[in-house]
Design a protein around this motif. Structure first.
Motif, PDB file in Angstrom:
ATOM      1  N   UNK A  62      -4.909  -2.207   2.579  1.00  6.10           N
ATOM      2  CA  UNK A  62      -5.219  -0.786   3.129  1.00  6.10           C
ATOM      3  C   UNK A  62      -4.564   0.349   2.176  1.00  6.10           C
ATOM      4  N   UNK A  63      -5.130   1.350   2.034  1.00  8.83           N
ATOM      5  CA  UNK A  63      -4.732   2.585   1.259  1.00  8.83           C
ATOM      6  C   UNK A  63      -4.153   3.471   2.395  1.00  8.83           C
ATOM      7  N   UNK A  64      -2.894   4.207   2.104  1.00 11.49           N
ATOM      8  CA  UNK A  64      -2.247   5.128   3.000  1.00 11.49           C
ATOM      9  C   UNK A  64      -1.824   6.224   2.221  1.00 11.49           C
ATOM     10  N   UNK A  65      -1.903   7.349   2.841  1.00 11.84           N
ATOM     11  CA  UNK A  65      -1.208   8.555   2.426  1.00 11.84           C
ATOM     12  C   UNK A  65      -0.145   9.074   3.324  1.00 11.84           C
ATOM     13  N   UNK A  66       0.773   9.590   2.713  1.00 11.02           N
ATOM     14  CA  UNK A  66       2.155  10.395   3.478  1.00 11.02           C
ATOM     15  C   UNK A  66       1.793  11.801   2.952  1.00 11.02           C
ATOM     16  N   UNK A  67       1.177  12.624   3.726  1.00  8.14           N
ATOM     17  CA  UNK A  67       1.174  13.956   3.290  1.00  8.14           C
ATOM     18  C   UNK A  67       2.206  14.910   3.436  1.00  8.14           C
ATOM     19  N   UNK A  68       3.286  14.430   3.980  1.00  5.27           N
ATOM     20  CA  UNK A  68       4.350  15.316   4.325  1.00  5.27           C
ATOM     21  C   UNK A  68       5.416  15.088   3.444  1.00  5.27           C
ATOM     22  N   UNK A  69       5.289  14.100   2.456  1.00  8.65           N
ATOM     23  CA  UNK A  69       6.324  13.943   1.296  1.00  8.65           C
ATOM     24  C   UNK A  69       5.877  13.562   0.017  1.00  8.65           C
ATOM     25  N   UNK A  70       6.579  14.111  -1.000  1.00 12.52           N
ATOM     26  CA  UNK A  70       6.068  14.285  -2.445  1.00 12.52           C
ATOM     27  C   UNK A  70       6.741  13.016  -3.033  1.00 12.52           C
ATOM     28  N   UNK A  71       8.088  12.664  -2.665  1.00 11.84           N
ATOM     29  CA  UNK A  71       8.918  11.632  -3.461  1.00 11.84           C
ATOM     30  C   UNK A  71       9.368  10.699  -2.447  1.00 11.84           C
ATOM     31  N   UNK A  72       9.641  10.810  -1.256  1.00 13.80           N
ATOM     32  CA  UNK A  72       9.984   9.821  -0.217  1.00 13.80           C
ATOM     33  C   UNK A  72       9.108   8.732  -0.001  1.00 13.80           C
ATOM     34  N   UNK A  73       9.219   7.530  -0.364  1.00 14.10           N
ATOM     35  CA  UNK A  73       8.003   6.512   0.113  1.00 14.10           C
ATOM     36  C   UNK A  73       8.430   5.734   1.455  1.00 14.10           C
ATOM     37  N   UNK A  74       9.312   6.074   2.349  1.00 20.07           N
ATOM     38  CA  UNK A  74       9.492   5.513   3.563  1.00 20.07           C
ATOM     39  C   UNK A  74       8.432   5.827   4.493  1.00 20.07           C
ATOM     40  N   UNK A  75       7.599   6.836   4.342  1.00 19.57           N
ATOM     41  CA  UNK A  75       6.622   6.935   5.495  1.00 19.57           C
ATOM     42  C   UNK A  75       7.185   8.167   6.147  1.00 19.57           C
ATOM     43  N   UNK A  76       6.762   8.270   7.416  1.00 26.82           N
ATOM     44  CA  UNK A  76       5.446   7.563   7.976  1.00 26.82           C
ATOM     45  C   UNK A  76       4.239   7.965   7.093  1.00 26.82           C
ATOM     46  N   UNK A  77       3.187   7.080   7.018  1.00 25.29           N
ATOM     47  CA  UNK A  77       1.940   7.420   6.580  1.00 25.29           C
ATOM     48  C   UNK A  77       0.987   7.953   7.637  1.00 25.29           C
ATOM     49  N   UNK A  78       0.653   9.139   7.190  1.00 23.63           N
ATOM     50  CA  UNK A  78      -0.226   9.749   8.404  1.00 23.63           C
ATOM     51  C   UNK A  78      -1.786   9.448   8.123  1.00 23.63           C
ATOM     52  N   UNK A  79      -2.365   9.042   7.056  1.00 26.87           N
ATOM     53  CA  UNK A  79      -3.570   8.559   6.864  1.00 26.87           C
ATOM     54  C   UNK A  79      -3.779   7.302   6.239  1.00 26.87           C
ATOM     55  N   UNK A  80      -5.027   6.678   6.861  1.00 31.00           N
ATOM     56  CA  UNK A  80      -5.084   5.328   6.391  1.00 31.00           C
ATOM     57  C   UNK A  80      -6.693   4.918   5.993  1.00 31.00           C
ATOM     58  N   UNK A  81      -6.892   4.193   5.140  1.00 27.67           N
ATOM     59  CA  UNK A  81      -8.267   3.760   4.918  1.00 27.67           C
ATOM     60  C   UNK A  81      -8.751   2.713   5.597  1.00 27.67           C
ATOM     61  N   UNK A  82      -9.956   2.140   5.606  1.00 24.46           N
ATOM     62  CA  UNK A  82     -10.337   1.266   6.597  1.00 24.46           C
ATOM     63  C   UNK A  82     -10.343  -0.215   6.015  1.00 24.46           C
ATOM     64  N   UNK A  83      -9.749  -0.404   4.754  1.00 23.62           N
ATOM     65  CA  UNK A  83      -9.449  -1.575   4.347  1.00 23.62           C
ATOM     66  C   UNK A  83     -10.595  -2.250   3.364  1.00 23.62           C
ATOM     67  N   UNK A  84      -9.955  -3.212   2.629  1.00 20.23           N
ATOM     68  CA  UNK A  84     -10.910  -3.983   1.568  1.00 20.23           C
ATOM     69  C   UNK A  84     -10.151  -5.475   1.526  1.00 20.23           C
ATOM     70  N   UNK A  85     -11.342  -6.575   1.624  1.00 18.73           N
ATOM     71  CA  UNK A  85     -10.586  -7.584   1.797  1.00 18.73           C
ATOM     72  C   UNK A  85     -10.520  -8.241   0.380  1.00 18.73           C
ATOM     73  N   UNK A  86      -9.595  -8.994   0.446  1.00 21.12           N
ATOM     74  CA  UNK A  86      -8.864  -9.718  -1.049  1.00 21.12           C
ATOM     75  C   UNK A  86      -8.750 -11.096  -0.549  1.00 21.12           C
ATOM     76  N   UNK A  87      -9.634 -11.966  -1.166  1.00 23.45           N
ATOM     77  CA  UNK A  87      -9.384 -13.320  -0.956  1.00 23.45           C
ATOM     78  C   UNK A  87      -9.104 -14.227  -2.185  1.00 23.45           C
ATOM     79  N   UNK A  88      -7.991 -14.980  -2.096  1.00 25.64           N
ATOM     80  CA  UNK A  88      -7.771 -15.759  -3.256  1.00 25.64           C
ATOM     81  C   UNK A  88      -7.659 -17.144  -3.136  1.00 25.64           C
ATOM     82  N   UNK A  89      -8.641 -17.893  -3.681  1.00 25.22           N
ATOM     83  CA  UNK A  89      -8.871 -19.418  -3.330  1.00 25.22           C
ATOM     84  C   UNK A  89      -8.072 -20.159  -4.300  1.00 25.22           C
ATOM     85  N   UNK A  90      -7.542 -21.287  -3.975  1.00 24.52           N
ATOM     86  CA  UNK A  90      -6.612 -22.149  -4.810  1.00 24.52           C
ATOM     87  C   UNK A  90      -7.520 -23.270  -5.377  1.00 24.52           C
TER      88      UNK A  90
END
Length: 123
Positions: free
Chosen positions: A95-123
């Protein structure tokens, strides 16, 4: 309002690479901290990486350091996650997320989220 759309997920063999993209709409993208998270089946969502508004500071969870790289192109309103040396344990919905309330602090909270993309790694 910010809308986030992830792409680039898929099935890859262990040791392979994928690049995820997150396209954002809205004027606040370039001033927002952006992050990538993932959630594996039966597990809680976890932080993967984050980047400050200018791209000059990046942060990673320990398990992906040296393998994943987060970057952004503010002219294209897009954030990327380059994933190399993939392992089966990297399998998750990312998932990708945006924290629109901060420019440099990465602790969140994140207020917008994408719907996600599946990553599958086979052995």
């Amino acid at each position: 309002q910010v809308q986030l759309v992830e792409s680039g997920g898929g099935l890859v063999q262990a040791g392979g690479s994928l690049r995820l993209s997150c396209a954002a709409s809205g004027r606040t993208f370039s001033s927002s901290v952006m992050g990538w998270f993932r959630q594996a089946p039966g597990k809680e969502r976890e932080f993967v990486a984050a980047i400050n508004w200018s791209g000059t500071s990046t942060y990673y969870t320990d398990s992906v350091k040296g393998r994943f790289t987060i970057s952004r192109d503010n002219a294209k309103n897009t954030v990327y996650l380059q994933m190399n040396s993939l392992r089966p344990e990297d399998t998750a919905v990312y998932y990708c997320a945006a924290d629109t309330r901060h420019k440099n602090v990465v602790g969140g909270p994140y207020d917008y989220w994408g719907q996600g993309t599946q990553v599958t790694v086979s052995s």
